[in-house]
Design an enzyme around this catalytic site. Structure first.
Site, PDB file in Angstrom:
ATOM      1  N   GLU A 159       0.832  -1.191   0.000  1.00 38.73           N
ATOM      2  CA  GLU A 159       0.000   0.000   0.000  1.00 38.73           C
ATOM      3  C   GLU A 159       0.873   1.249   0.000  1.00 38.73           C
ATOM      4  O   GLU A 159       1.954   1.264   0.590  1.00 38.73           O
ATOM      5  CB  GLU A 159      -0.890   0.003   1.250  1.00 38.73           C
ATOM      6  N   CYS A 202       3.218   8.568   1.446  1.00 36.55           N
ATOM      7  CA  CYS A 202       3.744   7.607   2.407  1.00 36.55           C
ATOM      8  C   CYS A 202       4.063   6.326   1.644  1.00 36.55           C
ATOM      9  O   CYS A 202       3.168   5.689   1.097  1.00 36.55           O
ATOM     10  CB  CYS A 202       2.703   7.378   3.504  1.00 36.55           C
ATOM     11  N   CYS A 253       6.218  -6.719   7.249  1.00 35.66           N
ATOM     12  CA  CYS A 253       7.310  -6.194   8.074  1.00 35.66           C
ATOM     13  C   CYS A 253       7.742  -7.285   9.039  1.00 35.66           C
ATOM     14  O   CYS A 253       6.914  -8.041   9.538  1.00 35.66           O
ATOM     15  CB  CYS A 253       6.821  -4.965   8.855  1.00 35.66           C
ATOM     16  N   CYS A 299       6.053  -4.817  15.932  1.00 37.77           N
ATOM     17  CA  CYS A 299       5.708  -3.817  16.946  1.00 37.77           C
ATOM     18  C   CYS A 299       4.255  -4.091  17.334  1.00 37.77           C
ATOM     19  O   CYS A 299       3.404  -4.296  16.463  1.00 37.77           O
ATOM     20  CB  CYS A 299       5.866  -2.402  16.402  1.00 37.77           C
ATOM     21  N   CYS A 339       1.192  -2.115  15.809  1.00 33.77           N
ATOM     22  CA  CYS A 339       1.166  -1.850  14.359  1.00 33.77           C
ATOM     23  C   CYS A 339       0.538  -3.008  13.607  1.00 33.77           C
ATOM     24  O   CYS A 339       0.929  -4.160  13.761  1.00 33.77           O
ATOM     25  CB  CYS A 339       2.584  -1.595  13.852  1.00 33.77           C
ATOM     26  N   CYS A 376      -1.477   5.919  10.139  1.00 33.38           N
ATOM     27  CA  CYS A 376      -0.251   5.272  10.629  1.00 33.38           C
ATOM     28  C   CYS A 376      -0.576   3.950  11.287  1.00 33.38           C
ATOM     29  O   CYS A 376      -1.432   3.861  12.154  1.00 33.38           O
ATOM     30  CB  CYS A 376       0.436   6.127  11.685  1.00 33.38           C
TER      31      CYS A 376
HETATM   32  N1  SAH Z   1       9.300   0.616  10.294  1.00 29.50           N
HETATM   33  C1  SAH Z   1       9.426   2.050  10.226  1.00 29.50           C
HETATM   34  C2  SAH Z   1       8.494   2.649   9.190  1.00 29.50           C
HETATM   35  C3  SAH Z   1       7.015   2.591   9.549  1.00 29.50           C
HETATM   36  S1  SAH Z   1       6.556   4.186  10.015  1.00 29.50           S
HETATM   37  C4  SAH Z   1       9.221   2.626  11.604  1.00 29.50           C
HETATM   38  O1  SAH Z   1       8.862   1.886  12.495  1.00 29.50           O
HETATM   39  O2  SAH Z   1       9.495   3.810  11.807  1.00 29.50           O
HETATM   40  C5  SAH Z   1       5.007   3.993  10.690  1.00 29.50           C
HETATM   41  C6  SAH Z   1       4.856   4.843  11.924  1.00 29.50           C
HETATM   42  O3  SAH Z   1       3.548   4.660  12.458  1.00 29.50           O
HETATM   43  C7  SAH Z   1       5.816   4.419  13.002  1.00 29.50           C
HETATM   44  O4  SAH Z   1       6.212   5.503  13.787  1.00 29.50           O
HETATM   45  C8  SAH Z   1       4.941   3.487  13.792  1.00 29.50           C
HETATM   46  O5  SAH Z   1       5.470   3.236  15.048  1.00 29.50           O
HETATM   47  C9  SAH Z   1       3.635   4.231  13.799  1.00 29.50           C
HETATM   48  N2  SAH Z   1       2.507   3.367  14.096  1.00 29.50           N
HETATM   49  C10 SAH Z   1       2.439   2.035  13.912  1.00 29.50           C
HETATM   50  N3  SAH Z   1       1.234   1.562  14.291  1.00 29.50           N
HETATM   51  C11 SAH Z   1       0.525   2.621  14.709  1.00 29.50           C
HETATM   52  C12 SAH Z   1      -0.811   2.758  15.179  1.00 29.50           C
HETATM   53  N4  SAH Z   1      -1.623   1.722  15.289  1.00 29.50           N
HETATM   54  N5  SAH Z   1      -1.219   3.996  15.516  1.00 29.50           N
HETATM   55  C13 SAH Z   1      -0.403   5.051  15.372  1.00 29.50           C
HETATM   56  N6  SAH Z   1       0.854   4.977  14.924  1.00 29.50           N
HETATM   57  C14 SAH Z   1       1.320   3.766  14.596  1.00 29.50           C
END
Ligand code: SAH
Length: 376
Positions: free
Chosen positions: A109, A122, A129, A133, A136, A358
């Protein structure tokens, strides 16, 4: 659980099933070498580069600065293709999300977020991935493969097609910025990401300056320095916690590269100045990382780093084991960080209605395949 829980498949190269070579994703040098291989001088590769990346042309027949027989010869040996569109969705707030299909059927996406006549794209770096986390959605997807440089650049070219931004406009662009914040961990696919970004930054092509590109990482410490030295793009760090105990739990890569090492890499990041601050992303999770004490600890941790703190209200997804902090708590947290001298904007969630915000990205095809398996 180890960060390497998922098997990681390599990215495809530029050779196509029909025997031709895909041009998108070749570096300038590789394109020149491929042209030299069929006896063409370097200036021909520069002309084609301009057609492909400045004009957005995909059809050799329309590359009118080339002689007709050369256009024909090129079309026999090369191709300029876009990812297929599996689905496009538009949010009520104007955010657009596209599910793109690669030639091997894998999907990723990318999301365009418009703002006051400008906008950020984005971009994803991997299918799925490996990081897991906890908050996420992408981390719940099992199938993971690195994207090739051409597949990363292809997302930008696709968005340009959709926004009608060819040839590269000198200014007033709807696609003005790039954030490497889509699916995947860009520093786990560094070579392809670096190659893609160099193509995107090239002045005779798409021409998006490194000052308008932000790479976000969950903290692959050994690659951060290289990213700064070789690409010079802006850096965002997915911090999300102020103690190793909590961060180990919600961002498992912390067990490999703990907070102190991560922040040291930020202190040494080439190009980090007050004008080019590092962004710390901090997702607000109710009762997990959002206390007043956490806010005070955060400003102590980042002391001395030219930084801003981007507070991200947690975006829910089906089955997510967290809740978003209250607006009141987010405001309190932001005030403490702000009073300490760090800008602390709260990221307005965009495209939540189409799961484009995000942490909400995930290829539906994989969800579907897993549910099909469950039925079978
Ligand atoms: N792997 C990289 C790139 C992904 S960026 C990284 O971790 O930075 C995506 C961003 O959205 C990251 O800061 C991640 O921590 C945040 N994110 C992930 N899940 C989220 C959620 N459910 N709500 C808000 N932010 C989230």
């Amino acid at each position: 659980m180890s960060a390497e829980k998922h098997a990681l498949m390599a990215a495809p190269d530029n050779s196509r099933a029909d025997g031709r070579t895909e041009i998108v994703g070749l570096s300038r040098e590789e394109l020149a070498a491929a042209f030299a291989g069929i006896g063409l001088p370097a200036f021909r590769s520069r002309q084609v580069w301009h057609w492909v990346y400045h004009r957005g042309e995909t059809d050799f027949e329309k590359m009118t600065t080339l002689a007709k027989d050369l256009r024909k010869a090129l079309a026999e040996k090369f191709a300029v293709t876009r990812p297929g569109i599996a689905r496009g969705q538009k949010s009520l707030d104007g955010t657009q999300k596209w599910l793109l299909k690669m030639p091997d059927g894998q999907e990723v996406e990318c999301v365009h977020i418009p703002e006051d006549g400008r906008g950020a794209l984005c971009v994803s770096s991997q299918v799925g991935c490996t990081l897991t986390c906890r908050f996420c959605h992408t981390g719940t997807q099992r199938l993971v493969r690195n994207l090739a440089a051409g597949e990363i650049v292809g997302q930008v070219m696709h968005a340009r097609d959709q926004l009608g931004e060819w040839p590269s406009p000198p200014e007033g662009r709807l696609l003005s910025n790039i954030v490497m914040m889509g699916m995947g961990e860009p520093l786990y696919n560094y070579d392809n990401v670096a190659k893609a970004l160099k193509i995107v930054m090239d002045n005779e092509g798409i021409a998006i300056s490194r000052r308008r590109i932000t790479l976000s990482t969950a903290g692959v410490v050994p690659m951060i320095r290289r990213c700064g030295a070789e690409l010079g793009v802006k850096l965002a760090i997915s911090l999300h916690a102020v103690t190793d105990e909590i961060r180990d739990r919600i961002v498992p890569i912390n067990r490999k590269y703990p907070i102190a090492e991560l922040l040291q890499a930020c202190r040494e990041y080439p190009g980090a100045t007050n004008a080019r601050r590092i962004t710390f992303e901090y997702t607000m999770l109710k009762g997990v990382n959002d206390s007043v004490a956490d806010a005070h600890a955060l400003v102590k941790l980042i002391a001395g780093i030219p930084a801003k703190v981007n507070l991200i209200p947690f975006n829910a997804w089906p089955g997510a084991p967290f809740e978003c902090s209250s607006n009141n708590q987010i405001a309190k947290f932001a005030a403490i960080v702000n009073d300490a001298g760090y800008a602390s904007p709260v990221r307005t969630p965009r495209g939540r209605d189409i799961l484009a915000a995000c942490g909400q990205l995930k290829s539906d095809s994989v969800k579907q395949r897993i549910s099909e398996r469950a039925v079978a």
